[in-house]
Design an enzyme around this catalytic site. Sequence first.
Site, PDB file in Angstrom:
ATOM      1  CG  HIS A   1      -2.628  -4.043  -4.054  1.00 44.00           C
ATOM      2  ND1 HIS A   1      -2.558  -5.268  -4.705  1.00 44.00           N
ATOM      3  CD2 HIS A   1      -3.909  -3.910  -3.642  1.00 44.00           C
ATOM      4  CE1 HIS A   1      -3.771  -5.829  -4.692  1.00 44.00           C
ATOM      5  NE2 HIS A   1      -4.607  -5.028  -4.058  1.00 44.00           N
TER       6      HIS A   1
ATOM      7  CB  CYS B   1       2.024  -9.812  -4.165  1.00 46.58           C
ATOM      8  SG  CYS B   1       2.197  -8.108  -4.637  1.00 46.58           S
TER       9      CYS B   1
HETATM   10  N1  ARG Z   1      -3.295  -9.794 -10.121  1.00 46.43           N
HETATM   11  C1  ARG Z   1      -3.397  -9.479  -8.750  1.00 46.43           C
HETATM   12  C2  ARG Z   1      -4.358  -8.316  -8.579  1.00 46.43           C
HETATM   13  O1  ARG Z   1      -4.358  -7.464  -9.392  1.00 46.43           O
HETATM   14  C3  ARG Z   1      -2.058  -9.143  -8.171  1.00 46.43           C
HETATM   15  C4  ARG Z   1      -2.116  -8.909  -6.695  1.00 46.43           C
HETATM   16  C5  ARG Z   1      -0.833  -8.446  -6.138  1.00 46.43           C
HETATM   17  N2  ARG Z   1      -0.877  -8.435  -4.746  1.00 46.43           N
HETATM   18  C6  ARG Z   1      -0.394  -7.483  -3.980  1.00 46.43           C
HETATM   19  N3  ARG Z   1      -0.425  -7.619  -2.711  1.00 46.43           N
HETATM   20  N4  ARG Z   1       0.066  -6.382  -4.481  1.00 46.43           N
HETATM   21  O2  ARG Z   1      -5.117  -8.298  -7.660  1.00 46.43           O
END
Ligand code: ARG
Length: 703
Positions: free
Chosen positions: A168, A264
């Site tokens: 991300h 996050c």
């Molecule tokens: N386990 C989640 C996923 O893989 C973590 C999300 C993390 N969020 C972020 N904004 N980076 O989607």
Amino acid sequence: MVSQIRFLMCAPDHYDVDYVINPWMEGNIHKSSRDRAVEQWNKLYNVIKDHAIVDLVAPEKGWPDMVFSANAGLVLGENVVLSRFLHKERQGEEPYFQQWFAENGFNVYTLPKDLPFEGAGDALLDREGRWLWAGYGFRSELDSHPFLAKWLDIEVISLRLMDERFYHLDTCFCPLANGYLLYYPGAFDSYSNRVIEMRVAPEKRIAIMEADAVNFACNAVNVDSIVIMNKASDGLKSRLAEVGFQVIETPLTEFLKAGGAAKCLTLRVTEPVREELHANVSVESRVVRMEGHLLDAGLINRALDLIVEMGGSFQVLKFNLGEQRQSTSAAEVRVSAPSHDVMEEIISQLIDLGAVDLPQDERDSKLEPVLQAGVAPDDFYVSTIYPTEVRVNGQWLKVENQRMDGAIAISQTSNGIVAKCKLLRDLEIGEQVVVDVLGIRTIRKAESREQRNAQEFSFMSSGVSSERRVELVVEQVAWELRKIKDSGGKVVVTAGPVVIHTGGGEHLSRLIREGYVQGLLGGNAIAVHDMEQNILGTSLGVDMKRGVAVRGGHRHHLKVINTVRRFGSISKAVEAGAVRGGVMYECVKNNIPFSLAGSIRDDGPLPDTQMNLILAQQEYSQIIQGADMILMLSSMLHSIGVGNMTPAGVKMVCVDINPAVVTKLSDRGSIESVGVVTDVGLFLSLLLQQLDKLTSPYVANVG
Ligand code: ARG
């Protein structure tokens, strides 16, 4: 002081690592402690509450990643673009977030089905609100970016993520107040790094090291001068302090196990709109069509891989699979790229693979005039070895003189409009040059599998071979030479002096004498050493019979040069009887045209050596005109020169003891080039043996 900034959070009541959708989750299924997670989340909640207002969305059972509220959507002003999760494991969160936004007075936009976009996880506003940085490559599709621009009326800058640990954008990129940027450059491709560097001045960029990045230092919440994160090294803390930021660390190790941290776990829902700024997207897309043996020739994989490698993304819109072995397949692929430049690069490579526009999208090539002789317009299309056509006034014209690394010049002649590959230096004022990548296609014959197999020469499809396989190649080359000779075709040899040093001179001479060679290309050295061997029995002073250096032999080659200079040319020296055998002798005696291209290290040179390289290139290209095969014998320099002038369709055999040279030359992405790593003298000797076999009377093999 609590500012008016608001964040949305979601309590970790149902948080756990239940599945693996990013590398951090691997090996961590059910390994996080709920109690510790609750404690860490509360700490973060309280830290943020000291500086801003926190809203809460109710956690839902069965959706363990809902704590990561950054992925709810992307807010700007009153508007929000709801996330469309890539993985089904998270798609169930969408309605709950949607409901929260609706209940809180937001105007909710939803993306078309199958167009993934993961909200503020992958889209971060510049903290001055000047533009939106948007990530793609793992979770969000590049094609979602134009929607963001349109709905939020803001300029979108697309950045491509390359390292799956930073899947991300918010895991490796954090815009801070006053135009600062905290980021990990290693997570992005080089194009994106350049884009970042163009937007953010060097003194505003805080590039972090991998050690901080893997602690999620970029996954930070910035409220004015406060930066809240899981952990930062002392170095990073002091760098941030120097520019006025105070780091607040709050451990979030339990959430790291799911691939998330401070940023996050929050979603900033107050993002002021700057009214004076408006949408501007540079994302472009274009649909191309490919036809042929897409699967069994591996074309489609190559096309899709290169789109991604070059920073674009794709969607396969149609795929009609050829069901019979003979039938071809056709595909329509939508290609998206973050900018016009990247699109041009991608499309020009797809053109080489035979991609064309849909009939309804066909357009004329874009032409620009040559304003200065010998100089092309900036954006000129660089020609390749593949047979090319360009569209002018609605008509497809075949490009003449196909070669790589030229420009396509269009000129009006008495025979109508003509398209030609030209070297830059040959461009003339008044000619038009094809620029950009519109209205250009290459003609790829879709050979069937059977045809391909029948083409004996393809058996090693640009493979590099050595040892036993050398014999196989030799058999093939001999067969091919014989065939070309019988059909009155043309074989050109490029040879380096190694041919002589390795004792290949007599074999090459025989090839010429027996009519297998129609042109010879080389440099000063091959000719000098060949004649040295025939006049004095040495090659660079080494006795070719005994293999030992001859006293004073190092001067031999200069004596030869001097002799030939006295006669005025190689052919005169031959006619006068001063040279009585060898490669050059056979060329002269059999009227085989040769060209010797000079170089800075040439001794002499021989009167025949062309020291004007532009003329030498012209001579070379004349000699290879119409060749069916080019044998490249141990001369990297001359062989590469020849390779650059040769269009696709000409068989090339490259023999060199150095695998690097062979790979470089035989890697033309065409089935017609074969590389052989071996001693060139040995190769020639085997080749002649094989040719002898092919010419000797037929003897039935009775067992
Ligand atoms: N386990 C989640 C996923 O893989 C973590 C999300 C993390 N969020 C972020 N904004 N980076 O989607």
